[in-house]
Every structure is written in C-alpha cells, then in structure tokens.
Design a protein around this motif. Structure first.
Motif, PDB file in Angstrom:
ATOM      1  N   GLY A  48       0.797  -1.227   0.000  1.00  0.00           N
ATOM      2  CA  GLY A  48       0.000   0.000   0.000  1.00  0.00           C
ATOM      3  C   GLY A  48       0.821   1.265   0.000  1.00  0.00           C
ATOM      4  O   GLY A  48       0.277   2.353   0.022  1.00  0.00           O
ATOM      5  N   THR A  49       2.145   1.125  -0.034  1.00  0.00           N
ATOM      6  CA  THR A  49       3.001   2.313  -0.082  1.00  0.00           C
ATOM      7  C   THR A  49       3.474   2.553  -1.509  1.00  0.00           C
ATOM      8  O   THR A  49       3.916   1.621  -2.177  1.00  0.00           O
ATOM      9  CB  THR A  49       4.231   2.153   0.833  1.00  0.00           C
ATOM     10  N   ARG A  50       3.340   3.780  -1.975  1.00  0.00           N
ATOM     11  CA  ARG A  50       3.845   4.153  -3.289  1.00  0.00           C
ATOM     12  C   ARG A  50       5.108   4.976  -3.086  1.00  0.00           C
ATOM     13  O   ARG A  50       5.055   6.008  -2.432  1.00  0.00           O
ATOM     14  CB  ARG A  50       2.790   4.976  -4.045  1.00  0.00           C
ATOM     15  N   SER A  51       6.209   4.505  -3.642  1.00  0.00           N
ATOM     16  CA  SER A  51       7.496   5.180  -3.434  1.00  0.00           C
ATOM     17  C   SER A  51       7.971   5.855  -4.713  1.00  0.00           C
ATOM     18  O   SER A  51       7.875   5.275  -5.796  1.00  0.00           O
ATOM     19  CB  SER A  51       8.545   4.167  -2.982  1.00  0.00           C
ATOM     20  N   PHE A  52       8.484   7.047  -4.548  1.00  0.00           N
ATOM     21  CA  PHE A  52       9.020   7.800  -5.685  1.00  0.00           C
ATOM     22  C   PHE A  52      10.321   8.472  -5.251  1.00  0.00           C
ATOM     23  O   PHE A  52      10.455   8.870  -4.096  1.00  0.00           O
ATOM     24  CB  PHE A  52       8.061   8.917  -6.123  1.00  0.00           C
ATOM     25  N   THR A  53      11.232   8.587  -6.191  1.00  0.00           N
ATOM     26  CA  THR A  53      12.416   9.412  -5.975  1.00  0.00           C
ATOM     27  C   THR A  53      12.282  10.642  -6.851  1.00  0.00           C
ATOM     28  O   THR A  53      12.037  10.527  -8.060  1.00  0.00           O
ATOM     29  CB  THR A  53      13.697   8.640  -6.333  1.00  0.00           C
ATOM     30  N   LEU A  54      12.375  11.793  -6.236  1.00  0.00           N
ATOM     31  CA  LEU A  54      12.337  13.044  -6.988  1.00  0.00           C
ATOM     32  C   LEU A  54      13.701  13.698  -6.910  1.00  0.00           C
ATOM     33  O   LEU A  54      14.292  13.777  -5.826  1.00  0.00           O
ATOM     34  CB  LEU A  54      11.269  13.994  -6.439  1.00  0.00           C
ATOM     35  N   VAL A  55      14.187  14.150  -8.059  1.00  0.00           N
ATOM     36  CA  VAL A  55      15.500  14.785  -8.090  1.00  0.00           C
ATOM     37  C   VAL A  55      15.367  16.224  -8.574  1.00  0.00           C
ATOM     38  O   VAL A  55      14.608  16.521  -9.489  1.00  0.00           O
ATOM     39  CB  VAL A  55      16.498  14.024  -8.992  1.00  0.00           C
ATOM     40  N   SER A  56      16.094  17.078  -7.918  1.00  0.00           N
ATOM     41  CA  SER A  56      16.200  18.458  -8.372  1.00  0.00           C
ATOM     42  C   SER A  56      17.450  18.547  -9.230  1.00  0.00           C
ATOM     43  O   SER A  56      18.539  18.223  -8.765  1.00  0.00           O
ATOM     44  CB  SER A  56      16.303  19.385  -7.160  1.00  0.00           C
ATOM     45  N   VAL A  57      17.271  18.936 -10.481  1.00  0.00           N
ATOM     46  CA  VAL A  57      18.397  18.994 -11.414  1.00  0.00           C
ATOM     47  C   VAL A  57      18.438  20.357 -12.094  1.00  0.00           C
ATOM     48  O   VAL A  57      17.468  21.106 -12.070  1.00  0.00           O
ATOM     49  CB  VAL A  57      18.296  17.895 -12.501  1.00  0.00           C
ATOM     50  N   GLU A  58      19.576  20.631 -12.723  1.00  0.00           N
ATOM     51  CA  GLU A  58      19.698  21.867 -13.486  1.00  0.00           C
ATOM     52  C   GLU A  58      19.931  21.522 -14.939  1.00  0.00           C
ATOM     53  O   GLU A  58      20.819  20.730 -15.266  1.00  0.00           O
ATOM     54  CB  GLU A  58      20.849  22.713 -12.944  1.00  0.00           C
ATOM     55  N   VAL A  59      19.105  22.073 -15.809  1.00  0.00           N
ATOM     56  CA  VAL A  59      19.243  21.884 -17.249  1.00  0.00           C
ATOM     57  C   VAL A  59      19.339  23.269 -17.865  1.00  0.00           C
ATOM     58  O   VAL A  59      18.412  24.076 -17.735  1.00  0.00           O
ATOM     59  CB  VAL A  59      18.031  21.131 -17.838  1.00  0.00           C
ATOM     60  N   ASP A  60      20.465  23.542 -18.532  1.00  0.00           N
ATOM     61  CA  ASP A  60      20.768  24.922 -18.931  1.00  0.00           C
ATOM     62  C   ASP A  60      20.628  25.802 -17.691  1.00  0.00           C
ATOM     63  O   ASP A  60      21.248  25.523 -16.693  1.00  0.00           O
ATOM     64  CB  ASP A  60      19.879  25.354 -20.096  1.00  0.00           C
ATOM     65  N   ASP A  61      19.780  26.811 -17.735  1.00  0.00           N
ATOM     66  CA  ASP A  61      19.655  27.660 -16.549  1.00  0.00           C
ATOM     67  C   ASP A  61      18.437  27.310 -15.704  1.00  0.00           C
ATOM     68  O   ASP A  61      18.144  27.999 -14.733  1.00  0.00           O
ATOM     69  CB  ASP A  61      19.580  29.140 -16.964  1.00  0.00           C
ATOM     70  N   ALA A  62      17.733  26.237 -16.064  1.00  0.00           N
ATOM     71  CA  ALA A  62      16.498  25.906 -15.357  1.00  0.00           C
ATOM     72  C   ALA A  62      16.750  24.856 -14.284  1.00  0.00           C
ATOM     73  O   ALA A  62      17.400  23.844 -14.536  1.00  0.00           O
ATOM     74  CB  ALA A  62      15.459  25.399 -16.356  1.00  0.00           C
ATOM     75  N   LYS A  63      16.241  25.128 -13.106  1.00  0.00           N
ATOM     76  CA  LYS A  63      16.278  24.130 -12.032  1.00  0.00           C
ATOM     77  C   LYS A  63      14.909  23.487 -11.965  1.00  0.00           C
ATOM     78  O   LYS A  63      13.891  24.175 -11.906  1.00  0.00           O
ATOM     79  CB  LYS A  63      16.659  24.787 -10.712  1.00  0.00           C
ATOM     80  N   ILE A  64      14.898  22.140 -12.005  1.00  0.00           N
ATOM     81  CA  ILE A  64      13.638  21.419 -12.196  1.00  0.00           C
ATOM     82  C   ILE A  64      13.555  20.249 -11.227  1.00  0.00           C
ATOM     83  O   ILE A  64      14.511  19.479 -11.094  1.00  0.00           O
ATOM     84  CB  ILE A  64      13.553  20.837 -13.640  1.00  0.00           C
ATOM     85  N   TRP A  65      12.401  20.086 -10.587  1.00  0.00           N
ATOM     86  CA  TRP A  65      12.129  18.853  -9.847  1.00  0.00           C
ATOM     87  C   TRP A  65      11.574  17.827 -10.837  1.00  0.00           C
ATOM     88  O   TRP A  65      10.598  18.112 -11.543  1.00  0.00           O
ATOM     89  CB  TRP A  65      11.088  19.099  -8.732  1.00  0.00           C
ATOM     90  N   LEU A  66      12.197  16.654 -10.904  1.00  0.00           N
ATOM     91  CA  LEU A  66      11.753  15.593 -11.811  1.00  0.00           C
ATOM     92  C   LEU A  66      11.531  14.297 -11.033  1.00  0.00           C
ATOM     93  O   LEU A  66      12.282  14.026 -10.103  1.00  0.00           O
ATOM     94  CB  LEU A  66      12.811  15.346 -12.897  1.00  0.00           C
ATOM     95  N   PRO A  67      10.586  13.450 -11.437  1.00  0.00           N
ATOM     96  CA  PRO A  67       9.627  13.683 -12.519  1.00  0.00           C
ATOM     97  C   PRO A  67       8.651  14.792 -12.149  1.00  0.00           C
ATOM     98  O   PRO A  67       8.407  15.048 -10.976  1.00  0.00           O
ATOM     99  CB  PRO A  67       8.915  12.339 -12.647  1.00  0.00           C
TER     100      PRO A  67
END
Ligand SMILES: [Cu+2]
Length: 145
Positions: A48-67
C-alpha cells in the motif's frame, strides 16, 4: 532546453503516468497474488506504499524537480525520496506541497525521505519554496472509486 523539448518531456511523463495507473488497475484486477512474471517488489516496500524518488536537477539555466508528475490513488501511503542534485554555490533547494502541508529543505548530498497519506483527491502543485523560478510539478491523487 527548448520549449518543444520540455513539452515532449511533459508528454512522455503523462504517458508514463497513464501506463502506471493502467498497470495498477490490472494488478488490482488480478488480485494480490504475484505472478511469476512480475518483477520482485523492492525489499523495503510496505504494502500500500507508493514510493518515488524526486530529483532536483539543473538543465541549462532551469532548475527542475523531476519527474514533474507523480500519480497515486487516494488513500495510498506515499513515500518520497528527495534528492538535490543541482550543482553550484547554493546547496539547498526546497520542496513543498502546500495542499498537504509539506515543506522541506533538501541539502545536496543529504537525501530526505518523507511519507504522508494521500487522503485528498485532486491535482496539487509541488515546487521549491526557496526559489520561485525553480520549476515544480504536480501530485495527482486519483479519487477512490
Ligand atoms: Cu530551488
């Protein structure tokens, strides 16, 4: 990163989400018994647990939480492992889901794990509360049937 590429990534994420939701329904339709073909569940995963890994990355000048989209069903216990992989002088980024009263600061090199129960259905934005320009995403909680 061009807008077209970002749109494509968004479309891929949407397809992945619909595949995940579809697979979930099939698994439930078949009952809890694992089939021989099914991949083994991660060792520490609670039922019943849903696990996700979220990464904060930098692409060009954009910082993005993915997915940028994560989807669960209402009532699921959700486990998020947050990793800040953004290089540079600033070694902290935020992660907040205001609708769920979640606000964390994630230091590079120190992954943070949070858990919560997705008791509210809907689409809830997540973002970095420290940097408004930092690109976030959405938690989708599918209503319980
Ligand atoms: Cu940030």
């Amino acid at each position: 990163m061009t807008k077209v590429m970002l749109k494509t990534m968004g479309a891929i994420a949407a397809v992945a989400v619909s595949m995940l939701l579809g697979a979930n329904r099939i698994a439930m339709a078949q009952g809890a018994a694992p089939s021989a073909a099914a991949a083994p569940a991660p060792a520490m995963e609670e039922p019943g647990t849903r696990s996700f890994t979220l990464v904060s990355v930098e692409v060009d000048d954009a910082k993005i939480w993915l997915p940028s989209v994560i989807a669960v069903e209402q009532g699921d216990k959700v486990k998020l492992t947050l990793k800040n992989l953004v290089p540079g002088a600033v070694n902290q980024h935020g992660f907040t889901i205001p609708a769920y009263n979640i606000t964390e600061v994630v230091t590079r090199g120190e992954p943070k794990t949070i858990t919560f129960v997705a008791d509210k259905a809907g689409v809830f934005p997540f973002s970095c509360q420290l940097h408004p320009a930092h690109i976030g995403g959405s938690l989708i909680v599918e209503p319980k049937k």
